[in-house]
Design a protein around this motif. Sequence first.
Motif, PDB file in Angstrom:
ATOM      1  N   GLU A 131      11.708   3.772  -8.787  1.00  0.00           N
ATOM      2  CA  GLU A 131      11.607   2.512  -8.032  1.00  0.00           C
ATOM      3  C   GLU A 131      12.175   2.732  -6.625  1.00  0.00           C
ATOM      4  O   GLU A 131      12.876   3.715  -6.373  1.00  0.00           O
ATOM      5  CB  GLU A 131      12.399   1.415  -8.742  1.00  0.00           C
ATOM      6  CG  GLU A 131      11.840   1.038 -10.088  1.00  0.00           C
ATOM      7  CD  GLU A 131      10.390   0.565 -10.021  1.00  0.00           C
ATOM      8  OE1 GLU A 131      10.088  -0.379  -9.290  1.00  0.00           O
ATOM      9  OE2 GLU A 131       9.540   1.167 -10.690  1.00  0.00           O
TER      10      GLU A 131
ATOM     11  N   VAL B  26       3.078   3.848  -3.040  1.00  0.00           N
ATOM     12  CA  VAL B  26       2.699   4.834  -4.069  1.00  0.00           C
ATOM     13  C   VAL B  26       1.528   4.302  -4.907  1.00  0.00           C
ATOM     14  O   VAL B  26       0.527   4.987  -5.107  1.00  0.00           O
ATOM     15  CB  VAL B  26       3.920   5.144  -4.986  1.00  0.00           C
ATOM     16  CG1 VAL B  26       3.509   6.014  -6.171  1.00  0.00           C
ATOM     17  CG2 VAL B  26       5.019   5.830  -4.184  1.00  0.00           C
ATOM     18  N   VAL B  27       1.630   3.074  -5.384  1.00  0.00           N
ATOM     19  CA  VAL B  27       0.592   2.515  -6.261  1.00  0.00           C
ATOM     20  C   VAL B  27      -0.566   1.957  -5.430  1.00  0.00           C
ATOM     21  O   VAL B  27      -1.745   2.267  -5.677  1.00  0.00           O
ATOM     22  CB  VAL B  27       1.176   1.407  -7.174  1.00  0.00           C
ATOM     23  CG1 VAL B  27       0.075   0.801  -8.044  1.00  0.00           C
ATOM     24  CG2 VAL B  27       2.297   1.957  -8.047  1.00  0.00           C
TER      25      VAL B  27
ATOM     26  N   GLY C  48       3.879   6.761 -11.685  1.00  0.00           N
ATOM     27  CA  GLY C  48       3.116   7.538 -10.699  1.00  0.00           C
ATOM     28  C   GLY C  48       1.952   6.725 -10.157  1.00  0.00           C
ATOM     29  O   GLY C  48       1.444   5.820 -10.825  1.00  0.00           O
TER      30      GLY C  48
ATOM     31  N   ARG D 292       4.393  -3.441   5.311  1.00  0.00           N
ATOM     32  CA  ARG D 292       5.564  -3.751   6.135  1.00  0.00           C
ATOM     33  C   ARG D 292       5.497  -3.001   7.472  1.00  0.00           C
ATOM     34  O   ARG D 292       5.867  -3.510   8.501  1.00  0.00           O
ATOM     35  CB  ARG D 292       6.808  -3.311   5.341  1.00  0.00           C
ATOM     36  CG  ARG D 292       8.128  -3.731   5.852  1.00  0.00           C
ATOM     37  CD  ARG D 292       9.204  -3.300   4.876  1.00  0.00           C
ATOM     38  NE  ARG D 292       8.814  -2.070   4.170  1.00  0.00           N
ATOM     39  CZ  ARG D 292       9.455  -1.546   3.157  1.00  0.00           C
ATOM     40  NH1 ARG D 292      10.514  -2.140   2.671  1.00  0.00           N
ATOM     41  NH2 ARG D 292       9.053  -0.422   2.583  1.00  0.00           N
ATOM     42  N   ARG D 293       5.003  -1.751   7.415  1.00  0.00           N
ATOM     43  CA  ARG D 293       4.969  -0.901   8.623  1.00  0.00           C
ATOM     44  C   ARG D 293       3.512  -0.634   9.020  1.00  0.00           C
ATOM     45  O   ARG D 293       2.877   0.278   8.496  1.00  0.00           O
ATOM     46  CB  ARG D 293       5.669   0.430   8.327  1.00  0.00           C
ATOM     47  CG  ARG D 293       7.151   0.288   8.046  1.00  0.00           C
ATOM     48  CD  ARG D 293       7.713   1.553   7.463  1.00  0.00           C
ATOM     49  NE  ARG D 293       7.155   1.847   6.151  1.00  0.00           N
ATOM     50  CZ  ARG D 293       7.225   3.021   5.537  1.00  0.00           C
ATOM     51  NH1 ARG D 293       7.817   4.033   6.130  1.00  0.00           N
ATOM     52  NH2 ARG D 293       6.704   3.191   4.339  1.00  0.00           N
TER      53      ARG D 293
ATOM     54  N   ARG E  80      -2.458   5.626   7.125  1.00  0.00           N
ATOM     55  CA  ARG E  80      -2.825   5.444   5.704  1.00  0.00           C
ATOM     56  C   ARG E  80      -4.234   5.994   5.509  1.00  0.00           C
ATOM     57  O   ARG E  80      -5.210   5.367   5.903  1.00  0.00           O
ATOM     58  CB  ARG E  80      -2.752   3.972   5.306  1.00  0.00           C
ATOM     59  CG  ARG E  80      -1.332   3.432   5.436  1.00  0.00           C
ATOM     60  CD  ARG E  80      -1.239   1.943   5.241  1.00  0.00           C
ATOM     61  NE  ARG E  80      -0.029   1.439   5.854  1.00  0.00           N
ATOM     62  CZ  ARG E  80       1.156   1.360   5.243  1.00  0.00           C
ATOM     63  NH1 ARG E  80       1.268   1.719   3.998  1.00  0.00           N
ATOM     64  NH2 ARG E  80       2.219   0.915   5.892  1.00  0.00           N
TER      65      ARG E  80
ATOM     66  N   LYS F  43       7.116  -5.648 -12.722  1.00  0.00           N
ATOM     67  CA  LYS F  43       7.867  -6.025 -13.944  1.00  0.00           C
ATOM     68  C   LYS F  43       9.156  -6.774 -13.648  1.00  0.00           C
ATOM     69  O   LYS F  43       9.560  -7.659 -14.403  1.00  0.00           O
ATOM     70  CB  LYS F  43       8.162  -4.804 -14.818  1.00  0.00           C
ATOM     71  CG  LYS F  43       8.859  -3.652 -14.121  1.00  0.00           C
ATOM     72  CD  LYS F  43       7.862  -2.666 -13.614  1.00  0.00           C
ATOM     73  CE  LYS F  43       8.463  -1.651 -12.686  1.00  0.00           C
ATOM     74  NZ  LYS F  43       7.765  -0.382 -12.696  1.00  0.00           N
TER      75      LYS F  43
ATOM     76  N   CYS G 272       0.862  -1.193   0.000  1.00  0.00           N
ATOM     77  CA  CYS G 272       0.000   0.000   0.000  1.00  0.00           C
ATOM     78  C   CYS G 272       0.894   1.238   0.000  1.00  0.00           C
ATOM     79  O   CYS G 272       0.805   2.099   0.861  1.00  0.00           O
ATOM     80  CB  CYS G 272      -0.917  -0.036   1.222  1.00  0.00           C
ATOM     81  SG  CYS G 272      -2.213   1.189   1.168  1.00  0.00           S
TER      82      CYS G 272
END
Length: 434
Positions: free
Chosen positions: A192, A16-17, A306, A48-49, A54, A107, A14
């Motif tokens: 990235e 940037v994308v 983005g 992870r955190r 959020r 990718k 959860c």
Amino acid sequence: MMRTRPLKVALLGCGVVGSEVARIMTTHADDLTARIGAPVELAGVAVRRPSKVREGIDPALVTTDATALLKRGDIDIAIEVIGGIEPARTLITTAFEHGISVVSANKALLAQDGAALHAAAEQHGLDLYYEAAVAGAIPLVRPMRESLAGDKINRVMGIVNGTTNFILDKMDSTGAGYQEALDEATALGYAEADPTADVEGYDAAAKAAILAGIAFHTRVRLDDVYREGMTEVSAADFASAKRMGCTIKLLAILERAADGESVTARVHPAMIPLTHPLASVREAYNAVFVEAEAAGRLMFYGPGAGGSPTASAVLGDLVAVCRNKLAEVTGPGESAYTQLPVSPMGDVVTRYHISLDVADKPGVLAQVATTFAEHGVSIDTVRQQGRPDGVGNEASLVVVTHRAPDAALSGTVEALRKLDTVRGVASIMRVEGE
Ligand code: NDP
Ligand code: HSE
């Protein structure tokens, strides 16, 4: 008929994308329900955190145990937007083992292990969709896999990394320094987690491998793609390009050999004429030319990176996979039936711009020209000028060649380096798009 029981989605990542995927799933819930024919519910969010705030995410959905989320028995679809190889690979495999279809933007993983992941999806009768893995928001994977499935693609050339296009554009148009432009691209969420993947061309090479596999119906892995990054591109290169009526872009170029028996895949910076449509691709936009036998030339253009643009591609896949699930079908799997070998970079034929620092004395030009001729590389133009840094008795020699195999050019450069009169090879750049 509208199904009332929701399709449950596990969001793995959860950042940037992922945060944009969650936002659009929430704000467009009614439209998504109408388009799919069933409600979709965000049923868990693995991160992870866990303590990070959020916005718009119910803290009760957040977990650090992505595996347990996939194993709990009620998840229909997993969206993997963690990135990298592990734990993403194990989580996707776990999803398939538990009957969960997967949408991924990863990718790096698909370029490395796409074949195994496709095989696992097929074995379990599930979907693996990954439109967002190549060129952000641009619909490209599905048009190539589906709309062009009846045609024969011979060549793909494009800008597939938003970060490096942003940096090169800033260096060219505003004279910005490399680091300053990279920092801006990172702050905008284009880069990235480790921007080395962008600037050294690994991200573009991963996308090139995925596109080559789809275009030529063969398996192309990351290691098969010739790769050069853009960290060595200098203000002097841009000045040289400008003198030739060109600019510099990091290109991915995939070609089927004329005899149709092999393919090449490469990523490197290249000079392209300002009149070429790719030259006007600014900021973090991407653009990809696809040349197909019957269709001719197609161009795909749009935001290449983005959070929000990438989430658009992820959501498109989510809708497609949900529809498949309701219809009890799966979308197209991997098509790798041609098994074409990938030829080495030495076989690629293109033009070159070579900038040499040479002794400014009689006979040097003849010596240099002879070296090119001895290696079968034909010169198109030569320009000599005093060194811009004012180094005495030295000149800068810029040679532009006709088309020649890359191996012949490498041999030429090796021989040039051994000449006493050649003080250094300042830059070598391929010239494309003419
Ligand atoms: P981010 O680094 O912003 O987000 C990664 C997310 O994964 C974070 O939420 C992070 O948690 C979570 N995460 C990391 N490790 C784990 C773990 N072990 N278990 C559970 N969650 C974990 O990456 P992006 O959103 O930028 O990229 C995600 C993917 O999308 C990558 O594959 C990337 O290549 C691809 N992509 C990105 C684009 C972009 O423009 N950014 C465009 C196209 C594709 P936490 O939040 O707690 O740190
Ligand atoms: N880092 C990638 C880029 C994200 O800049 O293009 C989109 O894949």
